[in-house]
Design an enzyme around this catalytic site. Structure first.
Site, PDB file in Angstrom:
ATOM      1  N   ARG A 154     -10.307 -20.648  -5.342  1.00 37.96           N
ATOM      2  CA  ARG A 154      -9.027 -20.128  -5.840  1.00 37.96           C
ATOM      3  C   ARG A 154      -9.077 -20.047  -7.361  1.00 37.96           C
ATOM      4  O   ARG A 154      -8.621 -19.091  -7.963  1.00 37.96           O
ATOM      5  CB  ARG A 154      -7.839 -21.002  -5.395  1.00 37.96           C
ATOM      6  CG  ARG A 154      -6.562 -20.579  -6.084  1.00 37.96           C
ATOM      7  CD  ARG A 154      -5.255 -21.220  -5.598  1.00 37.96           C
ATOM      8  NE  ARG A 154      -5.354 -22.452  -4.872  1.00 37.96           N
ATOM      9  CZ  ARG A 154      -5.519 -23.666  -5.434  1.00 37.96           C
ATOM     10  NH1 ARG A 154      -5.600 -23.798  -6.751  1.00 37.96           N
ATOM     11  NH2 ARG A 154      -5.588 -24.735  -4.686  1.00 37.96           N
ATOM     12  N   TYR A 189       8.412   1.770  -9.889  1.00 36.98           N
ATOM     13  CA  TYR A 189       7.814   1.689  -8.552  1.00 36.98           C
ATOM     14  C   TYR A 189       8.757   0.924  -7.609  1.00 36.98           C
ATOM     15  O   TYR A 189       9.265  -0.148  -7.968  1.00 36.98           O
ATOM     16  CB  TYR A 189       6.457   0.989  -8.655  1.00 36.98           C
ATOM     17  CG  TYR A 189       5.804   0.769  -7.317  1.00 36.98           C
ATOM     18  CD1 TYR A 189       5.261   1.829  -6.602  1.00 36.98           C
ATOM     19  CD2 TYR A 189       5.767  -0.497  -6.754  1.00 36.98           C
ATOM     20  CE1 TYR A 189       4.692   1.629  -5.364  1.00 36.98           C
ATOM     21  CE2 TYR A 189       5.183  -0.706  -5.507  1.00 36.98           C
ATOM     22  CZ  TYR A 189       4.653   0.363  -4.820  1.00 36.98           C
ATOM     23  OH  TYR A 189       4.099   0.155  -3.591  1.00 36.98           O
ATOM     24  N   ASP A 216       2.533  -0.541 -16.559  1.00 33.44           N
ATOM     25  CA  ASP A 216       1.894  -0.333 -15.260  1.00 33.44           C
ATOM     26  C   ASP A 216       1.081   0.951 -15.412  1.00 33.44           C
ATOM     27  O   ASP A 216       1.635   2.044 -15.470  1.00 33.44           O
ATOM     28  CB  ASP A 216       2.970  -0.201 -14.179  1.00 33.44           C
ATOM     29  CG  ASP A 216       2.378  -0.008 -12.780  1.00 33.44           C
ATOM     30  OD1 ASP A 216       1.243   0.506 -12.678  1.00 33.44           O
ATOM     31  OD2 ASP A 216       3.052  -0.338 -11.802  1.00 33.44           O
ATOM     32  N   LYS A 235      -5.125   1.805  -5.743  1.00 28.09           N
ATOM     33  CA  LYS A 235      -5.030   3.249  -5.973  1.00 28.09           C
ATOM     34  C   LYS A 235      -6.321   3.787  -6.607  1.00 28.09           C
ATOM     35  O   LYS A 235      -7.351   3.761  -5.973  1.00 28.09           O
ATOM     36  CB  LYS A 235      -3.790   3.545  -6.819  1.00 28.09           C
ATOM     37  CG  LYS A 235      -2.527   2.785  -6.360  1.00 28.09           C
ATOM     38  CD  LYS A 235      -2.038   3.196  -4.990  1.00 28.09           C
ATOM     39  CE  LYS A 235      -0.975   2.247  -4.426  1.00 28.09           C
ATOM     40  NZ  LYS A 235       0.196   2.022  -5.263  1.00 28.09           N
TER      41      LYS A 235
HETATM   42  C1  LIG Z   1       1.183   0.970  -5.403  1.00 23.17           C
HETATM   43  C2  LIG Z   1       1.762   0.635  -6.708  1.00 23.17           C
HETATM   44  C3  LIG Z   1       2.113  -0.673  -7.038  1.00 23.17           C
HETATM   45  C4  LIG Z   1       1.984  -1.821  -6.058  1.00 23.17           C
HETATM   46  O1  LIG Z   1       0.675  -2.063  -5.702  1.00 23.17           O
HETATM   47  P1  LIG Z   1       0.217  -2.660  -4.262  1.00 23.17           P
HETATM   48  O2  LIG Z   1      -1.236  -2.762  -4.405  1.00 23.17           O
HETATM   49  O3  LIG Z   1       0.682  -1.704  -3.229  1.00 23.17           O
HETATM   50  O4  LIG Z   1       0.915  -3.978  -4.120  1.00 23.17           O
HETATM   51  C5  LIG Z   1       2.618  -0.910  -8.302  1.00 23.17           C
HETATM   52  N1  LIG Z   1       2.793   0.089  -9.185  1.00 23.17           N
HETATM   53  C6  LIG Z   1       2.485   1.361  -8.905  1.00 23.17           C
HETATM   54  C7  LIG Z   1       2.704   2.416  -9.920  1.00 23.17           C
HETATM   55  C8  LIG Z   1       1.963   1.684  -7.654  1.00 23.17           C
HETATM   56  O5  LIG Z   1       1.672   2.959  -7.366  1.00 23.17           O
END
Ligand SMILES: *Cc1c(COP(=O)(O)O)cnc(C)c1O
Length: 391
Positions: A44, A96, A168, A193
């Site tokens: 961890r 988001y 983000d 992503k």
């Molecule tokens: C998908 C996404 C998230 C969250 O990510 P997960 O891996 O699904 O928890 C946060 N911010 C943006 C812009 C996203 O597209």
């Protein structure tokens, strides 16, 4: 960072010379004597596969350190744990959906107040900011309407009250945009992503600018424990090897798709930062390295959920699914899918019309994607296929 630097920032295994990073599938590490170890004691706290990923991602974003989490939301959650009751956040109103849910339904209850403002105009932040503001939270471009905010200007405003700027950077990816260089303090990514890039894992990343923030995040990562497992670290590293190649192709496809949609008779409006009609096109051009991303969203002239449903079930290469950024093109209907947890009034206010459709362009041949969209219009809207596809 260039593809050359990215690829060669990934070390081969010093122990065996293995050219790819080994998956250290272990929970613990043998110690020579209590507290005497080779830098790893419990998985961890640290793991050699995760360490490679974190070091590579820190370099990719030009940060001091990076931390890998089980999902993007776990990464966001870790950053929010920097706050205490009574602290305030100013967040992009187009945030988001999962972050909105976390802020509103988990953290507001714990005494953290969130103000949502339209950050595409930085003066809205300046008007709202106070000495209670501890975080300014933006996404640029946003999901799904691709709104762009001026990171450099917002960083100056955040600094004026000592607040941290968190970006983000999921949509722009480190290939198009480097928020730390523009003044941000922390970057988060949904590694699910573009960074992972193959729709085969979920992951989250936090990148910190300073040593002090790195120490705090390291503590939170270990204390809360939402780490990314070694196998998913391996897959994410593997994804990063082709990040530049994939992202550039996805941008090229999205550019062509946005141009096609802009000229289509069934389309009411197109959201894409690469269009000169986009509100902050100039800012996007400057801060995104001339790359406008792989996502395009658009609303239909027939602005109903039924029309959107017809369209999203008529494509063949664009698969109907949540998520984005993978090699395979996807499409979704935010109002019923990714943004269903946001009340309709709020959705409409941030431009998510009833018929809004989001496309995530993959790395297929451009003409194939255009033809796919073209035939979906022809099926659903009894329109003749436009000449574009036949050229
Ligand atoms: C998908 C996404 C998230 C969250 O990510 P997960 O891996 O699904 O928890 C946060 N911010 C943006 C812009 C996203 O597209």
């Amino acid at each position: 960072m260039s593809a050359t630097k990215i690829i060669h920032s990934i070390p081969s295994d010093p122990l065996t010379g293995a050219i790819s990073v080994p998956v250290y599938q272990t929970s613990t590490f043998i110690q020579e004597a209590p507290g005497v170890n080779k830098g790893f004691d419990y998985a961890r706290s640290n793991n050699p596969t995760r360490k490679v990923l974190e070091d590579v991602v820190a370099q990719l974003e030009g940060g001091h350190s990076a931390f890998a989490f089980a999902t993007g939301l776990a990464a966001i959650d870790a950053v929010l744990k920097l706050l205490s009751a009574g602290d305030e956040i100013i967040a992009v109103d187009d945030i988001y959906g999962g972050a909105y849910r976390l802020f509103t339904h988990v953290y507001e209850k714990l005494g953290i107040k969130v103000h949502y403002v339209d950050t595409t105009d930085a003066s809205n932040i300046a008007n709202k900011i106070s000495s209670n503001t501890k975080l300014v939270w933006i996404e640029s471009p946003t999901n799904p309407t691709l709104k762009v905010s001026d990171i450099q200007t917002i960083a100056i405003i955040a600094k004026s009250v000592g607040a941290l700027l968190v970006v983000d950077n999921t949509f722009a990816s480190p290939i198009a945009q480097q928020p730390l260089k523009l003044g941000a303090d922390i970057i988060i990514h949904s590694g699910t992503k573009y960074i992972g890039g193959h729709s085969d894992l979920v992951a989250g990343l936090v990148i910190t600018k300073s040593e002090l923030l790195s120490e705090k995040l390291k503590f939170i990562q270990n204390a809360s424990g939402g780490i990314l497992g070694p196998w998913d670290c391996f897959l994410t590293i593997r994804g990063i090897e082709t990040l530049e190649l994939r992202y550039k192709k996805q941008c090229e496809n999205a550019f062509a798709v946005a141009a096609f949609l802009s000229n289509h008779e069934a389309v009411q409006e197109v959201h894409f930062p690469g269009l000169i009609t986009h509100k902050n096109h100039d800012i996007a051009k400057r801060q995104q390295n001339g790359l406008f991303g792989g996502i395009v969203s658009f609303a239909l002239k027939e602005d109903t959920q039924e029309a959107a449903n017809q369209f999203v079930t008529s494509t063949s290469y664009f698969k109907l699914a949540e998520s984005l950024g993978g090699v395979k093109s996807l499409l979704c209907h935010p109002a019923q899918m990714t943004h269903a947890s946001i009340p309709r009034e709020r959705r409409l206010r941030s431009g998510i019309k009833d018929s809004l459709i989001r496309l995530s362009c993959g790395i297929e041949h451009t003409e194939d994607l255009i033809n796919d969209l073209n035939q979906a219009f022809a099926i659903g809207f009894k329109l003749k296929e436009t000449s574009y596809a036949k050229e």
